[in-house]
Design an enzyme around this catalytic site. Structure first.
Site, PDB file in Angstrom:
ATOM      1  N   ALA B 103       0.923  -1.294   0.002  1.00 14.24           N
ATOM      2  CA  ALA B 103      -0.028  -0.008   0.036  1.00 14.24           C
ATOM      3  C   ALA B 103       0.808   1.415   0.133  1.00 14.24           C
ATOM      4  CB  ALA B 103      -0.923   0.047   1.106  1.00 14.24           C
ATOM      5  N   LYS B 104       2.074   1.050   0.633  1.00 15.05           N
ATOM      6  CA  LYS B 104       2.998   2.329   0.706  1.00 15.05           C
ATOM      7  C   LYS B 104       2.463   3.674   1.248  1.00 15.05           C
ATOM      8  CE  LYS B 104       6.194   0.469  -2.865  1.00 15.05           C
ATOM      9  NZ  LYS B 104       5.350  -0.343  -3.227  1.00 15.05           N
TER      10      LYS B 104
END
Lengths: 299, 299
Positions: B103-104
């Protein structure tokens, strides 16, 4: 050629407002008439969020230039939460509000292209602008710039964020004595200068926190043609007086965002009906806008 | 005390694999039997994605230790896309696979808390681990560490990403001569050392691209107790021979992720049935795992 910065500036002048209402739905602050206390299903949460956001949008529409949904508060409720976001975006657009998705996305090129399509394309989550995290370097943010350019939209790259520990990475001093966020601003400016609109602003903006007015002055020198998105006004401690350095001589060049200070104005107990909730929010938006205008339009 | 790194290591030994299959669904690569060409609704896309992912999960389950959905490819289809992700996560868990949400995410503290709850809590999007962007500094990533610690889960902080321009920010040289990604690794290590499990690894890992083996050696010195998530193997250009420096003497300490190289193995035209598609994917996963094991278990 006209770009999205021109659209923004027209709206700012038309509404006499640079205020952005953050849509950060947090059920613990919702009045009792909107949600039962205790465990709620994702579906119930989604319905309550969309209901709340409709009230907020109605209440702020004439006082703000844009709304800024904060993605995290929707993702918490999975696909049902994202459904509330889709409906919120559609409702805000129906009220002619600009939509800035505060997503802070950023990844390797091919993945950033997918994010750019999601937020700046023509899908159900797409708004008019999106916030982008530039930590992966230019091949991580160019896809957003390309998608925005293609579709007449815009973006804000994180340069100096409003939180207390933003200095840990963003303010590291480089071997040439420069600070990292200034180097990044310089890098971004090279692209921004190639994308100027009729008002000499680029559609590539920058996030610079209201909590850092001195840093904002420096960023402004590096990014003379980028509109700043300025979070941290209100609940995070930035005051109206701090805002002066964010604006240009015409009082343009920055949007000021407030979330909790507007949408959760007043105690939960006081807000027993939709009409009272509306009034609290409208009042906070009107007063915030007046305070900001006093500073940005003073000479 | 046992932590999520111990769970990972048990699984690695049990399966004799450090391979992670990236779930990056991209309709253009889907065989015709799964999706009509031309415009597809979000709902049709969502169904096709979940169908494809089920085939992938069945095909890779015995060869990989984890699956890694890349959020962007689901967000493109709005709430319907996220619904496919929820079902994919549930299906992967039913096959006893570890789920790493790529997802960063990363934001100011209160917002990061909401993201941490979404991805490391007990909601419909929660997996076992999540990738986190540390550009906002420690108050942006501590909420993820706290949530992971509370729930016996883990995370990977971006330190040196696999993309070509990652050097623009991550490799800037600081005034003391150090590179930024090393300073960040040193900062993270201070917290990692307080969260060691029975195998002397922390549940706070780091993303280090397969495309940067020399950099990985340096990061390893700064982060001796963090498991590396290593993307960029296969389609991005990292080869099995490059992987040696990522592992410890026991062949542990790193997970190697491959997406396109596994899930899009073979030409679209060859894959006329589900059984053929399954075989192409299983073969790629088995061969990738063998190649990686040859390197990581050699002395």
């Amino acid at each position: 050629m006209k770009n999205f910065a021109d659209v923004l500036i027209e709206e700012i002048i038309h509404k006499n407002s640079v205020l952005v209402a953050g849509l950060d739905p947090d059920l613990q602050y919702f009045p009792d008439f909107l949600i039962d206390s205790g465990e709620v299903s994702n579906q119930k949460a989604s319905e309550a969020i969309y209901h709340y956001n409709r009230i907020v949008i109605d209440a702020v529409a004439e006082h703000v230039v844009a709304v800024k949904p904060q993605l995290a508060y929707y993702e918490v409720y999975g696909s049902e939460g994202i459904r509330a976001l889709e409906k919120t975006i559609a409702y805000a657009k129906s009220k002619n509000l600009i939509v800035i998705n505060d997503a802070k996305r950023g990844d390797i090129g091919s993945t950033s292209s997918a994010y750019a399509k999601a937020f700046l394309g023509n899908g159900s989550l797409a708004g008019d602008m999106v916030t982008v995290n530039p930590f992966l370097g230019s091949d991580g943010y160019l896809p957003f710039i390309e998608e925005a350019g293609r579709n007449g939209k815009g973006l804000f790259l994180l340069v100096k964020t409003s939180n207390p520990s933003s200095h840990e990475v963003q303010d590291v001093k480089l071997e040439n004595g420069e600070l990292l966020y200034i180097k990044m601003a310089d890098d971004i400016n090279k692209i921004a200068q190639q994308t100027l609109g009729e008002n000499n602003y680029s559609f590539i903006g920058a996030v610079v926190g209201a909590t850092y007015p001195m840093e904002a002055e420096k960023v402004r020198k590096s990014l003379p043609s980028s509109i700043f998105l300025v979070p941290g006004f209100g609940a995070q401690g930035g005051t109206a007086n701090d805002l002066k350095p964010f604006f240009d001589a015409k009082g343009l060049g920055a949007l000021v965002s407030s979330s909790r200070g507007i949408i959760y104005n007043g105690s939960k107990e006081e807000k027993k009906t939709e009409a009272v909730l509306y009034e609290f929010i409208a009042k906070a938006a009107r007063e915030s806008n007046d305070k900001i205008n006093e500073v940005r339009l003073s000479h």
